[in-house]
Design a protein around this motif. Structure first.
Motif, short mmCIF file in Angstrom:
data_model
loop_
_atom_site.label_atom_id
_atom_site.label_comp_id
_atom_site.label_asym_id
_atom_site.label_seq_id
_atom_site.Cartn_x
_atom_site.Cartn_y
_atom_site.Cartn_z
N UNK A 57 0.77 -1.23 0.00
CA UNK A 57 0.00 0.00 0.00
C UNK A 57 0.80 1.28 0.00
N UNK A 58 2.11 1.18 0.04
CA UNK A 58 2.93 2.41 0.04
C UNK A 58 2.83 3.15 -1.29
N UNK A 59 2.70 2.38 -2.37
CA UNK A 59 2.65 2.98 -3.70
C UNK A 59 1.50 2.38 -4.49
N UNK A 60 0.90 3.20 -5.34
CA UNK A 60 -0.12 2.72 -6.27
C UNK A 60 0.25 3.20 -7.67
N UNK A 61 0.25 2.26 -8.61
CA UNK A 61 0.58 2.59 -9.99
C UNK A 61 -0.70 2.57 -10.82
N UNK A 62 -0.94 3.65 -11.53
CA UNK A 62 -2.08 3.73 -12.44
C UNK A 62 -1.61 3.22 -13.82
N UNK A 63 -2.22 2.15 -14.27
CA UNK A 63 -1.85 1.64 -15.59
C UNK A 63 -2.54 2.45 -16.69
N UNK A 64 -1.93 2.45 -17.87
CA UNK A 64 -2.53 3.14 -19.01
C UNK A 64 -3.63 2.31 -19.66
N UNK A 65 -3.48 1.00 -19.59
CA UNK A 65 -4.48 0.12 -20.19
C UNK A 65 -4.31 -1.30 -19.64
N UNK A 66 -5.28 -2.14 -19.91
CA UNK A 66 -5.24 -3.53 -19.49
C UNK A 66 -4.76 -4.40 -20.65
N UNK A 67 -4.30 -5.60 -20.32
CA UNK A 67 -3.70 -6.45 -21.36
C UNK A 67 -4.70 -6.77 -22.47
N UNK A 68 -5.98 -6.92 -22.12
CA UNK A 68 -6.95 -7.28 -23.18
C UNK A 68 -7.29 -6.09 -24.08
N UNK A 69 -6.79 -4.90 -23.71
CA UNK A 69 -6.98 -3.72 -24.56
C UNK A 69 -5.82 -3.53 -25.53
N UNK A 70 -4.74 -4.27 -25.31
CA UNK A 70 -3.56 -4.18 -26.20
C UNK A 70 -3.64 -5.33 -27.20
N UNK A 71 -4.11 -5.02 -28.37
CA UNK A 71 -4.26 -6.07 -29.38
C UNK A 71 -2.92 -6.46 -30.00
N UNK A 72 -2.03 -5.47 -30.12
CA UNK A 72 -0.70 -5.74 -30.70
C UNK A 72 0.31 -4.78 -30.10
N UNK A 73 1.43 -5.32 -29.69
CA UNK A 73 2.53 -4.50 -29.19
C UNK A 73 3.82 -4.96 -29.84
N UNK A 74 4.84 -4.11 -29.80
CA UNK A 74 6.12 -4.45 -30.45
C UNK A 74 7.17 -4.95 -29.47
N UNK A 75 7.10 -4.47 -28.22
CA UNK A 75 8.09 -4.88 -27.23
C UNK A 75 7.43 -4.90 -25.85
N UNK A 76 7.51 -6.04 -25.18
CA UNK A 76 7.00 -6.19 -23.81
C UNK A 76 8.20 -6.16 -22.86
N UNK A 77 8.10 -5.33 -21.83
CA UNK A 77 9.17 -5.25 -20.83
C UNK A 77 8.62 -5.74 -19.49
#
Length: 327
Positions: A57-77
């Motif tokens: 609970x010390x930190x909360x990260x707001x994601x830009x999108x969920x995995x099912x919203x990314x239909x295609x990506x070029x590089x996953x880190x």
């Protein structure tokens, strides 16, 4: 422009991996713009949930999108994950088929430090080389025996899959990826701005050998302890086998299975670890340290030392013993 998906796992993930990657790659875009070049990366924080709570609970990260919203990506880190690693993999199991599917569709995948455990759980590393933190290399080899873990390398690159060594060596992999996608000039600029050594490829000088004791073979544990207690002696495999009433071939087989090292390799690493500590803390010369750890052949000592640490004895002493350098 290359789409980058920086994963934000549940649990305790490496915030420096996530934020550092996000910042560095965004700064590449700024650097490219100043040089009159087009935007290089489209970067998103991708998760299984819109908000990911980190470190109790010390930190909360707001994601830009969920995995099912990314239909295609070029590089996953994939950042490092901490705590119970099997539990971390299970908690983030939803990522695994998505990573594999994106890879099958042409994406590259990069793991940072012990994020390699999550990457290996996809099966994509099977039969390939993998770098991870040297302190977790033995555990990695136990969990994923079909992957060739290399604990001396800063990074690996094979079949669109990248892995990096321990902790902040992820910066070296990022510089490598920047050079690959934005060119040498931009990579040099970023390495200077962030003061990252652009051509460092080994984590060997940073490895602290602690012996692999997390196994249940009592005879091997006794042999390990004997080697560590008698590191300054010349011990033979036959002597060990006789002492613990185990056949030589049986001892060698069981020792390799339990520790990941042959008996001879283990002896060498124990001796070199003792030599490293002496170089770090004493003013003894090379010959004195060599004799203290049971070597009498200067060339043999130097060759083994360099093989294990990536540095000569003189280079190692000068790197870690400021008192000797000043003197």
């Amino acid at each position: 422009m290359k789409h980058i998906s920086i994963l934000v796992p549940f649990g305790h993930a490496s915030l420096p991996n996530i934020d550092g990657t996000h910042q560095l790659l965004n700064d590449v875009n700024g650097c490219a713009a100043r040089m009159g070049l087009p935007k290089v990366f489209d970067i998103q924080l991708v998760g299984i949930s819109p908000e990911i709570i980190q470190r109790n609970g010390r930190f909360t990260i707001q994601t830009d999108c969920l995995i099912d919203q990314v239909k295609k990506t070029d590089l996953i880190i994939i950042p490092a994950i901490h705590g119970d690693l099997q539990q971390a993999i299970d908690t983030n199991a939803e990522f695994l088929p998505w990573i594999a599917k994106q890879y099958q569709n042409g994406a590259e995948v990069a793991s940072l430090c012990i994020g390699a455990f999550l990457l290996a759980a996809t099966g994509l590393l099977s039969g390939k080389q993998c770098a991870t933190h040297w302190a977790e290399a033995h555990k990695f080899a136990q969990m994923f025996p079909d992957v060739h873990v290399v604990d001396d390398k800063i990074m690996t690159h094979e079949d669109r899959i990248y892995t990096s060594g321990g902790a902040y060596s992820f910066l070296n992999l990022l510089i490598y990826l920047i050079e690959k996608n934005a060119g040498r000039e931009v990579a040099i600029m970023m390495s200077k701005l962030y003061m990252i050594d652009i051509d460092r490829y080994s984590q060997s000088p940073f490895i602290m050998f602690q012996g692999q004791k997390d196994h249940d073979d009592e005879a091997v544990q006794k042999a390990q302890q004997y080697i560590e207690d008698k590191f300054d002696d010349k011990i033979t495999v036959e002597e060990l086998a006789d002492k613990f009433a185990v056949g030589r071939r049986t001892l060698e087989r069981r020792f390799k299975k339990a520790t990941g090292n042959t008996v001879i390799e283990y002896m060498q690493r124990v001796k070199i670890e003792a030599a490293k500590r002496s170089f770090e803390t004493s003013r003894k010369n090379i010959s004195e340290v060599m004799f203290d750890v049971g070597y009498t052949d200067t060339k043999a000592f130097r060759d083994v030392f360099r093989k294990i640490t990536g540095l000569t004895p003189v280079e190692y002493r000068n790197k870690y013993n400021r008192g000797v350098v000043v003197a």
